[in-house]
Design an enzyme around this catalytic site. Structure first.
Site, PDB file in Angstrom:
ATOM      1  N   ASP A 165       0.824  -1.209   0.000  1.00  0.00           N
ATOM      2  CA  ASP A 165       0.000   0.000   0.000  1.00  0.00           C
ATOM      3  C   ASP A 165       0.861   1.263   0.000  1.00  0.00           C
ATOM      4  OD1 ASP A 165      -1.294  -2.366   1.359  1.00  0.00           O
ATOM      5  OD2 ASP A 165      -3.055  -1.122   1.099  1.00  0.00           O
ATOM      6  N   ASP A 194      -1.552  -2.600  -4.058  1.00  0.00           N
ATOM      7  CA  ASP A 194      -1.879  -1.175  -3.977  1.00  0.00           C
ATOM      8  C   ASP A 194      -0.627  -0.339  -4.241  1.00  0.00           C
ATOM      9  OD1 ASP A 194      -4.502  -1.784  -3.566  1.00  0.00           O
ATOM     10  OD2 ASP A 194      -4.621  -0.993  -1.519  1.00  0.00           O
ATOM     11  N   TYR A 197      -2.258   4.279  -6.272  1.00  0.00           N
ATOM     12  CA  TYR A 197      -3.486   4.970  -5.829  1.00  0.00           C
ATOM     13  C   TYR A 197      -3.951   6.018  -6.845  1.00  0.00           C
ATOM     14  CZ  TYR A 197      -3.168   2.677  -1.309  1.00  0.00           C
ATOM     15  OH  TYR A 197      -3.113   1.733  -0.324  1.00  0.00           O
ATOM     16  N   ASN A 231      -6.673  -3.851  -4.547  1.00  0.00           N
ATOM     17  CA  ASN A 231      -7.926  -3.263  -5.040  1.00  0.00           C
ATOM     18  C   ASN A 231      -7.691  -1.962  -5.813  1.00  0.00           C
ATOM     19  OD1 ASN A 231      -7.301  -2.548  -2.249  1.00  0.00           O
ATOM     20  ND2 ASN A 231      -9.028  -1.132  -2.419  1.00  0.00           N
ATOM     21  N   HIS A 316      -3.357  -9.584  -1.130  1.00  0.00           N
ATOM     22  CA  HIS A 316      -3.604  -8.196  -0.730  1.00  0.00           C
ATOM     23  C   HIS A 316      -4.503  -8.096   0.501  1.00  0.00           C
ATOM     24  CE1 HIS A 316      -3.641  -3.952  -0.915  1.00  0.00           C
ATOM     25  NE2 HIS A 316      -4.951  -3.905  -0.999  1.00  0.00           N
ATOM     26  N   HIS A 326     -11.639  -2.647   6.888  1.00  0.00           N
ATOM     27  CA  HIS A 326     -11.571  -3.847   6.038  1.00  0.00           C
ATOM     28  C   HIS A 326     -11.756  -5.137   6.833  1.00  0.00           C
ATOM     29  CE1 HIS A 326     -10.350  -1.135   2.932  1.00  0.00           C
ATOM     30  NE2 HIS A 326      -9.169  -0.926   3.421  1.00  0.00           N
ATOM     31  N   HIS A 353      -3.453  -3.940   2.417  1.00  0.00           N
ATOM     32  CA  HIS A 353      -4.825  -3.455   2.422  1.00  0.00           C
ATOM     33  C   HIS A 353      -5.173  -2.615   3.646  1.00  0.00           C
ATOM     34  CE1 HIS A 353      -8.667  -3.203   0.586  1.00  0.00           C
ATOM     35  NE2 HIS A 353      -9.301  -4.064   1.341  1.00  0.00           N
ATOM     36  N   VAL A 354      -4.971  -3.143   4.837  1.00  0.00           N
ATOM     37  CA  VAL A 354      -5.239  -2.376   6.055  1.00  0.00           C
ATOM     38  C   VAL A 354      -4.022  -1.488   6.316  1.00  0.00           C
ATOM     39  CG1 VAL A 354      -5.676  -2.517   8.520  1.00  0.00           C
ATOM     40  CG2 VAL A 354      -6.666  -4.214   6.968  1.00  0.00           C
ATOM     41  N   HIS A 355      -4.268  -0.188   6.491  1.00  0.00           N
ATOM     42  CA  HIS A 355      -3.157   0.749   6.639  1.00  0.00           C
ATOM     43  C   HIS A 355      -2.681   0.806   8.080  1.00  0.00           C
ATOM     44  CE1 HIS A 355      -4.876   2.685   2.764  1.00  0.00           C
ATOM     45  NE2 HIS A 355      -4.176   1.603   2.533  1.00  0.00           N
TER      46      HIS A 355
HETATM   47 FE   LIG Z   1      -6.098  -2.150  -0.553  1.00  0.00          FE
END
Ligand SMILES: [Fe+2]
Ligand SMILES: *[C@@H]1O[C@H](CO)[C@@H](O)[C@H](O)[C@H]1NC(C)=O
Ligand SMILES: *[C@@H]1O[C@H](CO)[C@@H](O)[C@H](O)[C@H]1NC(C)=O
Ligand SMILES: *[C@@H]1O[C@H](CO)[C@@H](O)[C@H](O)[C@H]1NC(C)=O
Ligand SMILES: *[C@@H]1O[C@H](CO)[C@@H](O)[C@H](O)[C@H]1NC(C)=O
Ligand SMILES: *[C@@H]1O[C@H](CO)[C@@H](O)[C@H](O)[C@H]1NC(C)=O
Ligand SMILES: *[C@@H]1O[C@H](CO)[C@@H](O)[C@H](O)[C@H]1NC(C)=O
Ligand SMILES: *[C@@H]1O[C@H](CO)[C@@H](O)[C@H](O)[C@H]1NC(C)=O
Length: 467
Positions: A165, A194, A197, A231, A316, A326, A353-355
């Site tokens: 990410d 990711d 962005y 995503n 991801h 998420h 995915h999870v920041h």
């Molecule tokens: Fe993501």
């Protein structure tokens, strides 16, 4: 006197990294700035276009085959197609320069037209060798280098970096700088999805794919990044007529999927040094009978732990993650594949995915079958450790809202930006460390000794008692 207590206490809090112990493992109480990420503006130094007519830009490399003797070199030219060749030579044999030729692709996205995107595979490389390579032959030629991995073998040490990410905020740049300056020296990046962005910008402004490519070039041109799709790579935008998922990503980032008999660039495997790495696609079909399901079913029995003791999976969307953001998005894929991961004793699963950052205990939850109602994660020494490393920088800022109490399976969690290193020592031991951006380059904000599940399946949990 003017020294306020607050200005004295704040640095102290940053240094102390206070932790609180809950029902589960550790929720770090590290004090950080949780403001939204700030985009690096288009005129930032990291986005500068290299000078010279038709200069190659956005140079990146990835593994090109199953065993590490091929490299895919990719770059973009803007003025004209230019030469499709890569000139390369090894330091041992610099008089013998070779040429490899590839191909060019272009695409349009809404009102954006891409530059000329080059992909050239260099084959038959020697192991453990430094190669120089040049692109842009005939006009502005730029030179880079890479080092091939050692020959595959069970005790070959190798160091992987983990980044997810990433995005293109100031935090992204800090993460990349920390990775580059980490004294543990990652040799290859396992990127868990990711990338740019761009889809967060108006009309998925694909100019932001180009700026991202130029931003990361300082690493991606010199060491392979192993790509996982996230995503933000879907770029599905029917409102502006863009209905083919993954269009920008799949034109720009190639993977060696055919070498592992995959039929899609989004799931595949590579072997490198002492590791077998399986890349899965969270946003492609994974139910029974789907191509990805059939591929994974045939792939897992092929893993030879005598040759590659370390079995690593990248995806991801995380299966185990106690952040409210998420939460449970990875659950459907977990239900499909987790029994296989336990059966084949996967050592570690990395997701993004999870920041935020999280590491679990060895845990499984495979007893459930609707009728029996047994649905609780249990301690399981045949199960992988799950690590969420979606804290590369992105644009949205940190995700600090976690489920409470901390679940028992969660060993350590913290919402800070950073990267990780998986440092394989031999067939039994690998040292893992997580590095937060606010710390010095060698500081390990979380660390763990992994014992290999095939060669040394001894309980390697340390954090807390987990029943
Ligand atoms: Fe993501
Ligand atoms: C694409 O369309 C947007 C919105 O209308 C506009 O701002 C932008 O300048 C256009 N870009 C190109 C390359 O035409
Ligand atoms: C770019 O390279 C091509 C092929 O060598 C050459 O024909 C052309 O004149 C070059 N263009 C410029 C502007 O140097
Ligand atoms: C990004 O980081 C590099 C290396 O630390 C630095 O030279 C550069 O100025 C930074 N750029 C931005 C926009 O933060
Ligand atoms: C970054 O850019 C995106 C797209 O223009 C925008 O939605 C977001 O608010 C920006 N963030 C900041 C902090 O400027
Ligand atoms: C696994 O690799 C070892 C060492 O190369 C080899 O002897 C063995 O036959 C392989 N096992 C399988 C099932 O292919
Ligand atoms: C944290 O997440 C929970 C569950 O999604 C939500 O109910 C709650 O409002 C969130 N808290 C904050 C402060 O955003
Ligand atoms: C494997 O590496 C670990 C950690 O460096 C070390 O303690 C162990 O002795 C090594 N095993 C062998 C067989 O060399």
């Amino acid at each position: 006197m003017g020294i306020s207590i607050a200005s004295f206490l704040l640095p102290l809090a940053l240094v102390l990294n206070l932790v609180s112990v809950c029902n589960g493992g550790t929720t770090s109480a590290f004090v950080r700035n949780v403001q939204k990420g700030v985009n690096m503006s288009l005129d930032s130094d990291v986005f500068a276009v290299p000078s010279g007519y038709n200069a190659p830009q956005q140079v990146h490399i990835t593994q090109g085959d199953l065993v590490g003797k091929e490299v895919i070199v990719s770059w973009v030219t803007e003025d004209e197609p230019g030469s499709i060749a890569v000139r390369y030579w090894s330091t041992d044999n610099s008089k013998q320069k070779k040429l490899a030729k590839g191909k060019i692709v272009t695409y349009r996205f809404f009102n954006y037209s891409s530059g000329f995107i080059h992909h050239t595979t260099i084959r038959n490389l020697e192991y453990n060798t430094k190669y120089y390579y040049e692109v842009g032959l005939g006009n502005t030629t730029r030179q880079f280098w890479f080092i091939t991995p050692p020959e595959i073998g069970p005790d070959v040490p190798y160091t992987f970096g983990l980044i997810g990410d990433l995005g293109q905020s100031f935090d992204s740049n800090r993460t990349l700088s920390h990775y580059e300056l980490n004294p543990r020296k990652g040799q290859t990046v396992l990127f868990v999805g990711d990338l740019s962005y761009s889809d967060n910008f108006p009309n998925h402004d694909n100019v932001r794919w180009d700026t991202w490519g130029r931003f990361v070039e300082r690493s991606t041109a010199y060491q392979p990044w192993i790509w996982t799709v996230g995503n933000h790579e879907i770029d599905f935008a029917p409102e502006i007529g863009e209905t083919k998922p993954f269009k920008p990503y799949s034109h720009r980032y190639h993977t060696p999927y055919k070498a592992s008999q995959s039929t899609s660039p989004f799931w595949y495997s590579i072997r490198r040094a002492s590791a077998h790495i399986i890349v899965l696609a969270s946003y492609s079909g994974y139910g029974k009978y789907t191509p990805q399901y059939q591929w994974l079913e045939q792939e897992l029995p092929k893993v030879n732990r005598t040759e590659t003791p370390w079995l690593i999976v990248l995806m991801h969307s995380p299966w185990y993650n106690s952040n409210n953001q998420h939460y449970m998005e990875g659950e459907t894929m977990r239900v499909m594949y987790e029994p296989w991961f336990v059966k084949y004793k996967v050592d570690v699963v990395y997701a993004g995915h999870v920041h935020a950052y999280e590491r679990t205990e060895r845990v499984s939850n495979i007893a459930y079958n609707v009728v029996n109602g047994i649905c609780t994660p249990i301690k399981d020494q045949s199960a992988p450790v799950y690590i969420t490393i979606g804290d590369g920088g992105n644009l949205g800022g940190m995700e600090t809202n976690m489920t409470e109490p901390q679940p028992e399976y969660s060993a350590f969690r913290e919402a800070s930006f950073g990267h990780a290193i998986f440092d394989i020592k031999n067939r039994t031991h690998a040292h893992y460390s997580w590095h937060r951006n606010q710390d010095g380059y060698s500081v390990e904000a979380d660390s763990h000794w992994f014992f290999n599940r095939f060669w040394h399946p001894v309980d390697d949990s340390t954090a807390h008692v987990f029943h």
